[in-house]
Motif scaffolding. Structure first.
Motif: not given
Ligand SMILES: C[S@@+](CC[C@H](N)C(=O)[O-])C[C@H]1O[C@@H](n2cnc3c(N)ncnc32)[C@H](O)[C@@H]1O
Length: 449
Positions: A371, A374-375, A377-378, A390-391, A393-395, A397-398
């Motif tokens: 998380q 991800a922040k 990256c944002d 970012r994709q 990291v998002q994956f 996290l899911e």
């Protein structure tokens, strides 16, 4: 578009246009059943057709472009894709030198490559990938991209081209070409004798390579016409005019490989696979000892999950322990066959249950760090533009959250039966959806050397 279609036979019956999947896609112009497209071998680019083409071009440049670049970029033991990339870079240099007059088709294809948009890590900057390495040192596919970037070979190549032929070929354009070739190649069969012997070549097939991938909605596939040596794109069922042609790039989608090569995480309905580094990367009691055990026993240091997607969401997941006996070290110190022969069912269930808990603590610890990343990256993206990592990291996290949810559901029903709501050993359809765990074989300590 006209220019692209000119590559092929007149009125090919297809068109290229925006796809709902993002980027461009291939569409049929009218109702079609059976053959959608037919492409002659001479219109494709493999290392064999490129060799022929380079001979035809009769490069009089001193030193000769293709030959010198092959020497510079492909010494050692290059794979087919790397040689193909080298040809494409060479052709682009020749174009910039004004030597591709009369090779309109090739020029048009180079334009396609230079304009392809790929959301993979090649477009991301080194510092961002280095920060990810701190977070997840075991993801060797991501690390391979980072190492390639750190090697500086693209800047060396750009300098070599500029010094040798006085041609500007910017680093970002070379990187674009490399990523585009990797994302557009297909493994295409070629007949090697009259006795039905075939080999498979890494090949770029213009026009057909606008077909996007979707394993659940796949409505077409490509094959070789052995009589004519042409590549044919065939509908799996009747297609109505205007529909997008969807093929399968790979029957088993390993998520990291898909992202690294194609720049997207498939979310179509069905089963997918992901490898996660584990042994040697997570610190817990006995972790060093167990990592050594796993390594000595030649067991995979990563764990493989089977993922189920529905309506674009990750809805279920299993830890696939088939052919993975790394957990034997949780039962006893002997070699894997001895441990497995002597272990009772209770011992095996106990070891798997311990493994599930260890993974739980590993993922729980990672959620927070992912998380944070991800922040980061944002914030980075707000200043510098899109960041594809970012994709990834998002994956993750899911994945972690789905696993933690499932553990929470299982915990109240502790017992050997509930264990198999999350662990797969063998004898089930899910097991077919796996790949040999070919990456992440090194532990953190060993990876440093
Ligand atoms: C062979 S090309 C297909 C044509 C490409 N869409 C284009 O705009 O030129 C492969 C690339 O298409 C995109 N792609 C293919 N299938 C996709 C999908 N299901 N979802 C998202 N992107 C996809 C990815 O960027 C991938 O690297």
């Amino acid at each position: 578009m006209e220019a692209l279609l000119a590559v092929n036979s007149v009125d090919s019956g297809v068109s290229v246009g925006p796809s709902q999947l993002g980027g461009l896609g291939l569409f049929v112009n009218k109702d079609i059943d059976g053959e959608i497209l037919r492409i002659g071998r001479e219109h494709t680019y493999s290392i064999y057709t490129c060799l022929e083409l380079s001979k035809k071009i009769k490069d009089q440049t001193e030193p000769p472009v293709i030959k010198s670049l092959l020497g510079f970029y492909c010494n050692g033991l290059p794979n087919e894709t790397r040689i193909l990339i080298c040809y494409m870079i060479g052709f682009e240099v020749l174009r910039r030198l004004g030597k591709l007059e009369g090779y309109k088709e090739l020029q048009q294809y180079l334009n396609v490559l230079l304009r392809t948009e790929i959301g993979n890590l090649w477009q991301d900057e080194e510092p961002l990938l280095e920060s990810y390495y701190e977070l997840e040192p075991g993801n060797s596919l991501v690390n391979a991209t980072l190492l390639e970037k750190q090697s500086g070979e693209v800047s060396e190549l750009s300098r070599f081209i500029s010094e040798t032929w006085r041609v500007t070929f910017e680093e970002h354009a070379i990187q674009q070409l490399v990523a585009a070739v990797r994302s557009r190649t297909l493994e295409v069969p070629r007949k090697v004798s009259d006795d039905d012997d075939f080999s498979v070549d890494v090949t770029l097939v213009p026009l057909l390579d606008f077909a996007n991938h979707d394993n659940s909605k796949q409505n077409a596939y490509f094959d070789l016409d052995p009589k004519t040596d042409e590549i044919v794109l065939l509908a799996k069922r009747p297609l109505s005019g205007g529909s997008e042609v969807l093929i399968s790039y790979t029957p088993v989608e390993e998520m990291t490989r898909m992202f690294i090569t194609y720049g997207f995480y498939p979310r179509s309905d069905g089963l997918k696979v992901v490898d996660v580094p584990f042994w040697g990367y997570h610190h817990f009691d006995r972790s060093e000892e167990l990592a050594q055990y796993v390594f000595q026993q030649r067991q995979p240091t990563n764990l493989q999950f089977v993922l189920e997607y529905a309506d674009g969401q990750l809805v279920d997941l299993f830890l696939n322990m088939a052919s993975n006996y790394s957990f034997a070290g949780l039962i006893g110190p002997d070699d894997v066959p001895t441990v497995m022969e002597n272990a009772s069912e209770e011992q095996i269930d106990g070891a798997l249950s311990t493994l599930l808990e260890l993974v739980e603590s590993y993922f729980a610890e990672r959620v927070e760090r992912a998380q944070e990343f991800a922040k980061f990256c944002d914030d980075y993206e707000a200043e510098n533009g899109t960041k594809n990592i970012r994709q990834l990291v998002q994956f993750h996290l899911e994945l972690y959250n789905k696993y933690l949810d499932k553990m929470r559901q299982i915990a109240p029903r502790a017992g050997s039966e509930s264990l198999y709501d999350l662990v797969m050993v063998d004898g089930d359809d899910w097991v077919e959806h796996r790949l040999p765990p070919v990456y992440n074989f090194l532990t953190r300590e060993l990876a440093r050397h």
